[in-house]
Design a protein around this motif. Structure first.
Motif, mmCIF file in Angstrom:
data_model
loop_
_atom_site.group_PDB
_atom_site.id
_atom_site.type_symbol
_atom_site.label_atom_id
_atom_site.label_comp_id
_atom_site.label_asym_id
_atom_site.label_seq_id
_atom_site.Cartn_x
_atom_site.Cartn_y
_atom_site.Cartn_z
ATOM 1 N N ASP A 27 -69.568 -58.931 25.942
ATOM 2 C CA ASP A 27 -68.788 -59.581 24.889
ATOM 3 C C ASP A 27 -68.639 -61.079 25.185
ATOM 4 O O ASP A 27 -67.555 -61.643 25.125
ATOM 5 N N ASP A 72 -64.086 -51.118 30.581
ATOM 6 C CA ASP A 72 -62.775 -51.733 30.379
ATOM 7 C C ASP A 72 -62.266 -51.353 28.995
ATOM 8 O O ASP A 72 -62.834 -51.753 27.988
ATOM 9 N N GLY A 73 -61.214 -50.535 28.950
ATOM 10 C CA GLY A 73 -60.649 -50.123 27.670
ATOM 11 C C GLY A 73 -61.339 -48.922 27.064
ATOM 12 O O GLY A 73 -61.075 -48.562 25.912
ATOM 13 N N THR A 74 -62.228 -48.305 27.799
ATOM 14 C CA THR A 74 -62.947 -47.124 27.340
ATOM 15 C C THR A 74 -63.273 -46.284 28.561
ATOM 16 O O THR A 74 -63.017 -46.695 29.687
ATOM 17 N N THR A 75 -63.865 -45.130 28.356
ATOM 18 C CA THR A 75 -64.269 -44.321 29.502
ATOM 19 C C THR A 75 -65.618 -44.803 30.022
ATOM 20 O O THR A 75 -66.379 -45.468 29.304
ATOM 21 N N GLU A 79 -68.852 -46.080 27.831
ATOM 22 C CA GLU A 79 -69.495 -47.364 28.126
ATOM 23 C C GLU A 79 -70.959 -47.175 28.478
ATOM 24 O O GLU A 79 -71.805 -47.969 28.070
ATOM 25 N N ALA A 118 -63.255 -46.655 35.590
ATOM 26 C CA ALA A 118 -62.938 -47.674 34.584
ATOM 27 C C ALA A 118 -61.807 -48.565 35.078
ATOM 28 O O ALA A 118 -61.026 -48.180 35.947
ATOM 29 N N GLN A 120 -59.015 -49.416 33.733
ATOM 30 C CA GLN A 120 -57.675 -48.868 33.536
ATOM 31 C C GLN A 120 -57.339 -47.739 34.508
ATOM 32 O O GLN A 120 -56.197 -47.346 34.635
ATOM 33 N N ASP A 121 -58.350 -47.219 35.217
ATOM 34 C CA ASP A 121 -58.128 -46.127 36.177
ATOM 35 C C ASP A 121 -58.003 -46.592 37.614
ATOM 36 O O ASP A 121 -57.886 -45.772 38.518
#
Length: 122
Positions: A27, A72-75, A79, A118, A120-121
């Motif tokens: 991104d 990031d923000g997904t599994t 991804e 990820a 978040q994990d």
């Protein structure tokens, strides 16, 4: 005082294809484009980017340096599917089947890894 990474460089026969892949994968956006190469990076110009530089020859050996990505923000599975849809391919560089990452390559064969945990994990 220390040094800071300003950019990583990726050689490419088709810099546009490689730059487009990495912009979509991370991104990011094109920061500068000239005959000498394409600079891509995150919106913050103080952050390091990637310079995609034209070369006449295709990649023939395993990379000596590679990027490790983390969902990031997904599994991680989502991804992985997204990266494959963008044009990444799974590659075998000798990793054992039980490693917690997936080895992939961009459209010109430059290897990178998608780590198994990820953001978040963590």
């Amino acid at each position: 005082m220390t040094s800071r990474i300003a950019a990583l460089s990726i050689d490419a026969v088709d810099p546009r294809t490689v730059a487009d892949f990495w912009c979509r994968a991370l991104d990011w956006r094109v920061r500068d484009e000239q005959e000498a190469g394409i600079e891509i990076g995150p919106p913050d110009p103080a952050q390091p980017g990637i310079d995609v530089l034209p070369v006449p020859e295709r990649k023939t050996l395993k990379n000596r340096l590679h990027l490790d990505l983390r969902a990031d923000g997904t599994t991680t599975e989502q991804e992985l599917q997204r990266l494959l849809e963008l044009g990444a391919v799974r590659v075998d560089v000798g990793q054992s089947p039980d490693v917690p990452w997936t080895v992939l390559a961009d459209p010109e064969g430059n290897e990178f890894c998608l780590l198994g945990t990820a953001v978040q994990d963590l």
